[in-house]
Design a protein around this motif. Structure first.
Motif, PDB file in Angstrom:
ATOM      1  N   SER A   1      24.339 -11.949  14.716  1.00  0.00           N
ATOM      2  CA  SER A   1      23.781 -12.762  15.541  1.00  0.00           C
ATOM      3  C   SER A   1      22.208 -13.069  15.198  1.00  0.00           C
ATOM      4  O   SER A   1      21.447 -13.814  15.659  1.00  0.00           O
ATOM      5  N   LYS A   2      21.924 -12.027  14.030  1.00  0.00           N
ATOM      6  CA  LYS A   2      20.518 -11.980  13.639  1.00  0.00           C
ATOM      7  C   LYS A   2      20.394 -12.192  12.068  1.00  0.00           C
ATOM      8  O   LYS A   2      21.362 -11.566  11.479  1.00  0.00           O
ATOM      9  N   LEU A   3      19.480 -12.674  11.582  1.00  0.00           N
ATOM     10  CA  LEU A   3      19.370 -12.633  10.105  1.00  0.00           C
ATOM     11  C   LEU A   3      17.845 -11.993   9.718  1.00  0.00           C
ATOM     12  O   LEU A   3      16.913 -12.531  10.146  1.00  0.00           O
ATOM     13  N   LEU A   4      17.975 -11.064   8.756  1.00  0.00           N
ATOM     14  CA  LEU A   4      16.505 -10.599   8.538  1.00  0.00           C
ATOM     15  C   LEU A   4      16.400 -10.723   7.058  1.00  0.00           C
ATOM     16  O   LEU A   4      17.117 -10.334   6.172  1.00  0.00           O
ATOM     17  N   VAL A   5      15.121 -11.751   6.852  1.00  0.00           N
ATOM     18  CA  VAL A   5      14.597 -11.791   5.499  1.00  0.00           C
ATOM     19  C   VAL A   5      13.614 -10.730   5.048  1.00  0.00           C
ATOM     20  O   VAL A   5      12.534 -10.823   5.715  1.00  0.00           O
ATOM     21  N   LEU A   6      13.780  -9.673   4.427  1.00  0.00           N
ATOM     22  CA  LEU A   6      12.819  -8.877   3.960  1.00  0.00           C
ATOM     23  C   LEU A   6      12.126  -8.882   2.527  1.00  0.00           C
ATOM     24  O   LEU A   6      12.997  -9.019   1.493  1.00  0.00           O
ATOM     25  N   ILE A   7      10.900  -9.029   2.434  1.00  0.00           N
ATOM     26  CA  ILE A   7      10.169  -9.246   1.198  1.00  0.00           C
ATOM     27  C   ILE A   7       9.903  -7.826   0.753  1.00  0.00           C
ATOM     28  O   ILE A   7       8.908  -7.055   1.600  1.00  0.00           O
ATOM     29  N   THR A   8      10.427  -7.213  -0.159  1.00  0.00           N
ATOM     30  CA  THR A   8      10.217  -5.894  -0.765  1.00  0.00           C
ATOM     31  C   THR A   8       9.140  -5.672  -1.834  1.00  0.00           C
ATOM     32  O   THR A   8       8.707  -4.693  -2.009  1.00  0.00           O
ATOM     33  N   LYS A   9       8.740  -6.719  -2.362  1.00  0.00           N
ATOM     34  CA  LYS A   9       7.694  -6.810  -3.244  1.00  0.00           C
ATOM     35  C   LYS A   9       6.791  -8.212  -3.086  1.00  0.00           C
ATOM     36  O   LYS A   9       7.211  -9.200  -3.231  1.00  0.00           O
ATOM     37  N   ALA A  10       5.412  -8.074  -2.549  1.00  0.00           N
ATOM     38  CA  ALA A  10       4.771  -9.330  -2.141  1.00  0.00           C
ATOM     39  C   ALA A  10       4.175 -10.064  -3.497  1.00  0.00           C
ATOM     40  O   ALA A  10       3.879  -9.358  -4.465  1.00  0.00           O
ATOM     41  N   ALA A  11       3.792 -11.096  -3.051  1.00  0.00           N
ATOM     42  CA  ALA A  11       3.119 -11.972  -4.022  1.00  0.00           C
ATOM     43  C   ALA A  11       1.579 -12.118  -4.220  1.00  0.00           C
ATOM     44  O   ALA A  11       0.858 -11.687  -2.948  1.00  0.00           O
ATOM     45  N   PRO A  12       1.033 -12.062  -5.079  1.00  0.00           N
ATOM     46  CA  PRO A  12      -0.680 -12.348  -5.190  1.00  0.00           C
ATOM     47  C   PRO A  12      -0.979 -13.315  -4.150  1.00  0.00           C
ATOM     48  O   PRO A  12      -0.327 -14.545  -4.012  1.00  0.00           O
ATOM     49  N   ALA A  13      -2.157 -13.134  -3.449  1.00  0.00           N
ATOM     50  CA  ALA A  13      -2.471 -14.270  -2.525  1.00  0.00           C
ATOM     51  C   ALA A  13      -4.014 -14.728  -2.982  1.00  0.00           C
ATOM     52  O   ALA A  13      -4.157 -15.138  -4.230  1.00  0.00           O
ATOM     53  N   GLU A  14      -4.878 -15.050  -2.001  1.00  0.00           N
ATOM     54  CA  GLU A  14      -5.995 -15.929  -2.611  1.00  0.00           C
ATOM     55  C   GLU A  14      -7.037 -15.144  -3.357  1.00  0.00           C
ATOM     56  O   GLU A  14      -7.990 -16.025  -3.888  1.00  0.00           O
ATOM     57  N   ALA A  15      -7.064 -13.797  -3.447  1.00  0.00           N
ATOM     58  CA  ALA A  15      -8.027 -13.087  -4.323  1.00  0.00           C
ATOM     59  C   ALA A  15      -7.645 -12.238  -4.991  1.00  0.00           C
ATOM     60  O   ALA A  15      -6.456 -11.640  -4.825  1.00  0.00           O
ATOM     61  N   ALA A  16      -8.501 -11.363  -5.936  1.00  0.00           N
ATOM     62  CA  ALA A  16      -7.720 -10.091  -6.644  1.00  0.00           C
ATOM     63  C   ALA A  16      -7.617  -9.217  -5.381  1.00  0.00           C
ATOM     64  O   ALA A  16      -8.272  -8.735  -4.455  1.00  0.00           O
TER      65      ALA A  16
ATOM     66  N   ASN B   1       0.912  -1.269   0.105  1.00  0.00           N
ATOM     67  CA  ASN B   1       0.174  -0.015   0.022  1.00  0.00           C
ATOM     68  C   ASN B   1       0.723   1.212   0.038  1.00  0.00           C
ATOM     69  O   ASN B   1       0.281   2.223   0.249  1.00  0.00           O
ATOM     70  N   GLY B   2       1.977   1.393  -0.339  1.00  0.00           N
ATOM     71  CA  GLY B   2       2.919   2.378  -0.608  1.00  0.00           C
ATOM     72  C   GLY B   2       3.417   3.018   1.012  1.00  0.00           C
ATOM     73  O   GLY B   2       4.024   3.973   0.982  1.00  0.00           O
ATOM     74  N   LYS B   3       3.042   2.267   2.013  1.00  0.00           N
ATOM     75  CA  LYS B   3       3.283   2.674   3.285  1.00  0.00           C
ATOM     76  C   LYS B   3       4.554   2.141   3.854  1.00  0.00           C
ATOM     77  O   LYS B   3       5.258   2.876   4.882  1.00  0.00           O
ATOM     78  N   LYS B   4       5.269   1.151   3.341  1.00  0.00           N
ATOM     79  CA  LYS B   4       6.581   0.810   3.902  1.00  0.00           C
ATOM     80  C   LYS B   4       7.590  -0.060   2.914  1.00  0.00           C
ATOM     81  O   LYS B   4       6.855  -0.317   1.828  1.00  0.00           O
ATOM     82  N   ALA B   5       8.548   0.143   3.264  1.00  0.00           N
ATOM     83  CA  ALA B   5       9.629  -0.593   2.111  1.00  0.00           C
ATOM     84  C   ALA B   5       9.623  -2.028   2.188  1.00  0.00           C
ATOM     85  O   ALA B   5      10.175  -2.782   1.055  1.00  0.00           O
ATOM     86  N   GLY B   6       9.064  -2.733   3.033  1.00  0.00           N
ATOM     87  CA  GLY B   6       8.813  -4.271   2.973  1.00  0.00           C
ATOM     88  C   GLY B   6       8.434  -4.826   4.528  1.00  0.00           C
ATOM     89  O   GLY B   6       8.639  -4.009   5.346  1.00  0.00           O
ATOM     90  N   VAL B   7       8.078  -6.089   4.501  1.00  0.00           N
ATOM     91  CA  VAL B   7       7.839  -6.621   5.824  1.00  0.00           C
ATOM     92  C   VAL B   7       8.710  -8.215   5.675  1.00  0.00           C
ATOM     93  O   VAL B   7       8.938  -8.862   4.587  1.00  0.00           O
ATOM     94  N   GLY B   8       8.957  -8.859   6.711  1.00  0.00           N
ATOM     95  CA  GLY B   8       9.639 -10.092   6.881  1.00  0.00           C
ATOM     96  C   GLY B   8       9.716 -10.642   8.063  1.00  0.00           C
ATOM     97  O   GLY B   8       8.978 -10.238   9.231  1.00  0.00           O
ATOM     98  N   VAL B   9      10.780 -11.271   8.334  1.00  0.00           N
ATOM     99  CA  VAL B   9      11.114 -12.114   9.386  1.00  0.00           C
ATOM    100  C   VAL B   9      12.594 -11.644   9.948  1.00  0.00           C
ATOM    101  O   VAL B   9      13.425 -11.618   9.271  1.00  0.00           O
ATOM    102  N   LEU B  10      12.551 -11.585  11.394  1.00  0.00           N
ATOM    103  CA  LEU B  10      13.875 -11.500  12.042  1.00  0.00           C
ATOM    104  C   LEU B  10      14.445 -12.573  12.819  1.00  0.00           C
ATOM    105  O   LEU B  10      13.555 -12.940  13.645  1.00  0.00           O
ATOM    106  N   LEU B  11      15.257 -13.337  12.269  1.00  0.00           N
ATOM    107  CA  LEU B  11      15.603 -14.611  12.991  1.00  0.00           C
ATOM    108  C   LEU B  11      16.761 -14.537  13.744  1.00  0.00           C
ATOM    109  O   LEU B  11      17.891 -14.105  13.642  1.00  0.00           O
ATOM    110  N   ASP B  12      16.756 -15.385  14.804  1.00  0.00           N
ATOM    111  CA  ASP B  12      17.851 -15.449  15.963  1.00  0.00           C
ATOM    112  C   ASP B  12      18.557 -16.569  15.494  1.00  0.00           C
ATOM    113  O   ASP B  12      18.088 -17.842  15.391  1.00  0.00           O
TER     114      ASP B  12
END
Length: 661
Positions: A633-648, A561-572
């Motif tokens: 000590s940590k690894l960040l996997v950041l998705i910067t462009k999401a994939a289509p999901a279950e509906a339009a 929605n143009g509000k953030k650079a991406g989302v992801g997981v921060l792993l220990d």
């Protein structure tokens, strides 16, 4: 209950759903039938005020529940708001019967209870792996289709609509397991256990249209104290879960394992609150009277008496109908008021009298056995034994008395195994057939035996020689090692100082072993906006199963929605590591960037080292790190462009597995 304003017959929501009939009401919502004008199909609408405190949570829960595909979960087809009304669109369940309706006439059969509970537990276990829970299970949320299929309605949304407290994954799984045990208890007994569990973690629950189960110190009466024929394992699970203390299954999956296996087809026998006594004339359309036992110590003995008497009456011959008992008295004694019928066939009167006498004898015998051994032998086993003994005795008596006069009385009649063994003459068994046939080769001659022994002896001597030779070589050197070859060459230039170059013989080239994977010991969601993103499912990215995945919330565009650079997981990571390679398993094409960091922030990239990135990547993706990365000590996997999901217009970040080397 205040009706949802703006919703009634003829209302159209979302420009396509025409409301027709209200089917139920809740504290904050209503359930309506509707017609989808776009796809020309019937649907179900769950409507609630869009401004209610539960509206936002209910819509979000419905969106997440829509991503789980399981035929036992009622599908969420759409969500939205229109004219101040929030609505959730569910698939229609034509002909479905809620468990609360099925139990109006009493409990179900044990096999059907096991099947319904097991199917519901399996469906909720699948939802648990995606971080979703029900938290509001009741007989009205479990339905049975006309073909026997089991459906669970209101996953996550029912709890949101009832403003249920948010719990951790572990506590929510336990709450659903207890809810399923309550469902099984109600299905066995026709009564609802109004008892709180785990010091109030799972409340007693509101009335559901069923009579409350009797309470005892520390819980409710066991199902076996209310209904007959309750299996021991289901009875024990109900005792442990609904009694004092935190015991019983800890999750729906745990409960499914404890009660498995269950039938695949819908049961057709009577339920645990009554027993149908079947006789020989059932095939002619006679409907036996249902036995309704009362609570008390005499239930088991009374049932044994009724079954034995009915069986003896059926075995009396062609001249009687099945004997049925209308009820069992409260004191557990033999039932009275039996109804009988007779047909006109010779000698009907004598056989009818014999049948009644046999029924009385069998009833007395069953009562004596039940009083002697109590609960150690079930009423069904006692009834079967009495029936077999009475029938064999009657057949032998009839054969001896009427052998000459009624030679063909039993011609063509089926006979049971017990009767056949009772009447079989004592005969000696023939000796067993030898293993080898008559034409088996004879024993070898003396010459053949000596040749065979000679061959075996030669082989033994050869093996002994080889063994001694190898033993004597132990400790000896295999030979002199080849000397290292050295070659000296002089420089061609005469002005240069003499020099010598030493060259060793070429040796085998060895490669360094690949780096071992680094263990991921935990993690959380990463979101630059609010610092949390489906935290409960992050464990699915390092569980070793590519079939499970972490999924972000639903977004309207692939760029969040143009509000953030991406989302992801921060792993220990298990220890600070200089990352060399990261392997990802992505379920759909996405843009991804991987960072190594020591920061525990779930909102900021400050101080993070870039490991690498991929665009439009899917499947197994290997990202190789540049040289010179510092241990992190940590690894960040950041998705910067999401994939289509279950509906339009539905997009999610999706990560199945992360492996660090």
């Amino acid at each position: 209950m205040t009706h949802v304003q703006g919703v009634g017959p003829g209302s159209v929501l979302g420009g396509r759903y025409a409301v027709t009939l209200r089917t139920s009401e809740g504290a904050h919502h209503e359930r309506w039938r509707a017609n989808d004008h776009t796809l020309e199909r019937e649907v179900v609408l769950v409507c609630f005020p869009a401004g209610a405190s539960v509206a936002a949570a209910a819509l979000d829960a419905a969106r997440r529940a829509a991503g789980i595909e399981d035929p036992r979960l009622v599908r969420v087809l759409d969500v939205g708001t229109d004219q101040g009304v929030g609505f959730i669109v569910e698939e229609p369940l034509t002909g479905a019967a809620p468990l609360s309706h099925l139990l109006q006439g009493g409990g179900l059969s044990p096999d059907e209870v096991r099947r319904i509970t097991g199917e519901a537990a399996t469906a909720l276990d699948k939802a648990t792996h995606r971080g979703l829970h029900h938290l509001a299970l009741s007989p009205s949320t479990v339905l049975r289709m006309p073909d026997g299929a089991v459906k669970v309605r209101g996953l996550a949304t029912e709890a949101a609509l009832t403003d249920a407290d948010r719990l951790s994954d572990e506590r929510a799984s336990r709450a659903d397991a207890v809810g399923l045990v309550k469902i099984a208890y109600a299905a066995l007994t026709g009564r609802w256990p109004m008892v709180a569990v785990d010091n109030g973690l799972i409340p007693a629950g509101a009335p559901v249209g069923l009579e409350a189960a009797p309470t005892i110190v520390g819980g409710v009466a066991a199902p076996s104290e209310i209904a007959v024929g309750v299996p021991n394992d289901l009875d024990l699970i109900c005792r442990m879960t609904l009694g004092s203390g935190r015991r019983g299954p800890v999750s729906p999956g745990d409960l499914a394992l404890q009660i498995a296996p269950w039938p695949t087809e819908m049961a057709t026998s009577d339920g645990a609150t009554g027993m149908r006594l079947r006789g020989r004339d059932d095939r002619e359309g006679l409907e036996p009277t249902r036995v309704l036992p009362s609570m008390g110590a005499g239930v088991g003995a009374g049932v044994g008496v009724g079954v034995a008497a009915g069986a003896a009456g059926a075995a009396a011959g062609d001249g009687t109908d099945t004997v049925f008992f209308d009820r069992l008295p409260d004191d557990g004694s033999a039932a009275t008021g039996a109804t009988t019928g007779a047909t006109t066939s010779s000698p009907s009167a004598e056989r009818l009298q014999g049948g009644i006498a046999a029924a009385g004898a069998a009833a007395a015998a069953a009562a004596g056995v039940a009083g002697a051994i109590g609960d150690r032998v079930g009423s069904f086993a006692r009834a079967a034994a009495d029936k077999a003994a009475a029938r064999a005795a009657e057949r032998r008596a009839s054969r001896d008395e009427q052998l000459d006069e009624f030679d063909d009385d039993f011609a063509g009649e089926r006979i049971g195994l017990v009767d056949a063994l009772d009447e079989a003459p004592a005969t000696r068994l023939e000796p067993p057939v030898p293993v080898f046939g008559r034409e088996a080769p004879e024993a070898p001659s003396g010459t053949q035996s000596r040749i065979a022994l000679a061959i075996v002896g030669a082989l033994v001597v050869l093996a002994l020689v080889i063994g001694i030779s190898n033993v004597m070589k132990i400790g000896k050197h295999d030979g002199v090692a080849a000397p290292v070859t050295e070659t000296k060459t002089r420089a061609a230039s005469s002005s240069a100082a003499p020099s010598a170059t030493t060259t060793q013989a070429p040796s085998a080239t060895t490669q360094a072993p690949p780096a071992a994977p680094v263990t991921v010991v935990g993690g959380t969601g990463f979101d630059p906006e609010d610092g949390t993103e489906s935290d409960q499912n992050v464990k699915l990215t390092f569980d070793g199963n590519p079939g499970t995945e972490w999924r972000s919330r639903w977004y309207g565009t692939p760029t969040f929605n143009g509000k953030k650079a991406g989302v992801g997981v921060l792993l220990d990571l298990s220890a600070p590591t200089a990352v060399k390679e990261v392997t990802l398993v992505l379920g759909a094409p996405q843009d991804v960037t991987v960072y190594a960091t020591d920061s525990g922030s779930t909102k900021s990239l400050d101080g993070a080292q870039t490991v690498g990135s991929k665009q439009n990547a899917s499947g197994t993706v290997v990202i190789t790190a540049p040289a010179g990365l510092k241990p992190a000590s940590k690894l960040l996997v950041l998705i910067t462009k999401a994939a289509p999901a279950e509906a339009a217009n539905h997009y999610r970040a999706q990560i199945s597995e992360v492996t660090v080397r």
